[in-house]
Design a protein around this motif. Structure first.
Motif, short mmCIF file in Angstrom:
data_model
loop_
_atom_site.label_atom_id
_atom_site.label_comp_id
_atom_site.label_asym_id
_atom_site.label_seq_id
_atom_site.Cartn_x
_atom_site.Cartn_y
_atom_site.Cartn_z
N ARG A 63 0.84 -1.21 0.00
CA ARG A 63 0.00 0.00 0.00
C ARG A 63 0.86 1.25 0.00
O ARG A 63 0.53 2.25 -0.67
N ARG A 64 1.96 1.25 0.74
CA ARG A 64 2.85 2.41 0.77
C ARG A 64 3.48 2.64 -0.61
O ARG A 64 3.59 3.79 -1.07
N ARG A 66 2.31 1.70 -3.54
CA ARG A 66 1.28 2.16 -4.47
C ARG A 66 0.97 3.64 -4.27
O ARG A 66 0.82 4.41 -5.23
N SER A 67 0.88 4.07 -3.02
CA SER A 67 0.60 5.48 -2.73
C SER A 67 1.68 6.39 -3.30
O SER A 67 1.40 7.49 -3.79
N ILE A 70 1.13 6.37 -7.38
CA ILE A 70 -0.17 6.47 -8.02
C ILE A 70 -0.26 7.63 -9.01
O ILE A 70 -0.79 7.47 -10.13
N ASP A 71 0.26 8.79 -8.66
CA ASP A 71 0.18 9.93 -9.58
C ASP A 71 1.00 9.67 -10.84
O ASP A 71 0.57 10.00 -11.96
N GLU A 92 -12.64 3.91 -3.60
CA GLU A 92 -11.80 2.83 -3.07
C GLU A 92 -12.12 2.63 -1.60
O GLU A 92 -12.33 3.59 -0.86
N THR A 131 -5.53 -2.09 -9.74
CA THR A 131 -5.23 -0.67 -9.61
C THR A 131 -4.28 -0.12 -10.66
O THR A 131 -3.94 1.08 -10.61
#
Length: 379
Positions: A63-64, A66-67, A70-71, A92, A131
């Motif tokens: 998750r970290r 991906r965060s 993401i942009d 989400e 995602t």
């Protein structure tokens, strides 16, 4: 999109450890649980590469990562992102399943004021997530008036679980049923048709879901489905017996040899290069138990294809060397559906929704939308 698949079952060179003592086996297997460090991504800052190279075995780390990306992902030079319809609404969230795991869920809805025609529930492939590339695919389908819903399976993407460890393939299907059942209760979906959509390994999951609840869906869309393993790819019987034994002792061990199959997934080299940015995909050796479960799942589905009764759309690249197009022909011929369509795309590789030229990608998406449009009369 799958990032590893059936060709990794060719493991004749691994017979040697099974003839040694348990201590020797332990020494041979244990190091294989160590994660493989991701190669640096060209053109990305040292800080982001450092983030991407961390151990992604558990969901918090994935998750970290991906965060952080993401942009960057959403602004890549790919037709799915650059030509996304305007005004698509996304949401989400996480749902805790019956085993206490947090499951990542996402939906894509048409722009405000557009009536939803039907619900489309997506099952992603091996090693993948909903995602990255599917984010662009879903926006295209939502732009045609559909509510698209997806999850990351346990152990994949942003959901809880050891990365790409499948202790039970049936559990993947049961979890998907649990999550999709919750989604069906959303107010925007009342009295609407419901379709399953699976890609590669996700096609096997979608088929399992249908076989477990044959009356719960209005149609099934399969892209390059993994529903039968070629005899040429299966391990020899003696090797398979050894693998099954070892999977009970070291289920999480990574024994299947890793091969670079990227050129077999994406026909367009420029799009193949973008796979580097799919930073939470699993791109390491297949775990022992995972390999056994994939083999068992395809065997089980192969024995039940004559029970597939839903309206059926099967799409497959004719030059796919990851999942054989003849497998889709087998499914098409053996299913008892009275409404079934098989489309083979000349020259198409495994990832016909992401890895072909722009025109061919939108041809496949338009074929999906056209099929949905003729079967989406409200209940």
């Amino acid at each position: 999109m799958d990032r590893a698949l059936t060709s990794r079952f060719e493991i004749s060179t691994t017979l040697t450890p099974f003839r040694k003592s348990s201590l020797a086996i332990t020494r041979r297997i244990s190091p294989a649980i160590v994660f493989a460090k991701r190669a640096p991504i060209d053109g990305v800052s040292e800080e982001l590469n450092l983030i991407a190279s961390q151990n992604l075995d558990q969901a918090p780390e994935r998750r970290r990562v991906r965060s952080a990306f993401i942009d960057l992902q959403e602004n890549l030079d790919h037709c799915l992102f650059k030509k996304a319809p305007f005004g698509i609404r996304t949401e989400e969230w996480y749902e805790r399943n019956s085993k206490g795991e947090e499951i990542f869920c996402k939906c894509w809805l048409p722009k405000l004021g557009v009536e939803i025609k039907a619900m489309v529930c997506f099952c992603h492939g091996y090693g993948s997530t909903c995602t990255f590339f599917f984010n662009g695919i879903a926006k295209q389908i939502a732009g045609a008036g559909y509510g698209v819903y997806a999850i990351d399976h346990p152990g994949f993407g942003l959901s809880d679980g050891l990365h790409c460890h499948i202790p039970s393939f049936d559990y993947l299907a049961d979890n998907a049923i649990e999550q999709f059942t919750k989604m069906k209760g959303r107010p925007e979906l009342r009295n609407l048709p419901r379709f399953l959509f699976g890609q590669s390994m996700g096609g096997a999951i979608a088929l399992k879901i249908h076989l477990k609840e044959p009356q719960a869906w209005d149609g099934l869309i399969l892209v390059a489905p993994m529903c039968k393993i070629s005899e040429d790819i299966k391990p020899p019987k003696l090797v398979l017996k050894a693998i099954i034994l070892m999977s009970t002792l070291f289920p999480e061990a990574k024994l299947f040899p890793k091969q670079d199959l990227s050129e077999l997934f994406f026909r367009d080299p420029s799009k193949r290069k973008l796979c580097e940015y799919d930073v939470i995909c699993y791109d390491d050796q297949t775990r022992l138990k995972t390999g056994v479960e994939l083999l068992n799942a395809t065997r089980d589905i192969e024995m039940q294809v004559d029970k597939v009764s839903l309206p059926l759309l099967i799409l497959h690249g004719a030059a796919d060397k990851i999942t054989d197009p003849t497998v889709s022909k087998f499914l098409y011929e053996k299913s008892i559906s009275q409404d079934k369509t098989l489309k083979l795309y000349p020259g198409g590789y495994h990832c016909i929704l992401e890895g072909e030229n722009d025109e061919d990608i939108f041809t496949v998406i338009n074929d999906i939308v056209a099929w949905l449009d003729t079967r989406s009369t409200p209940k």
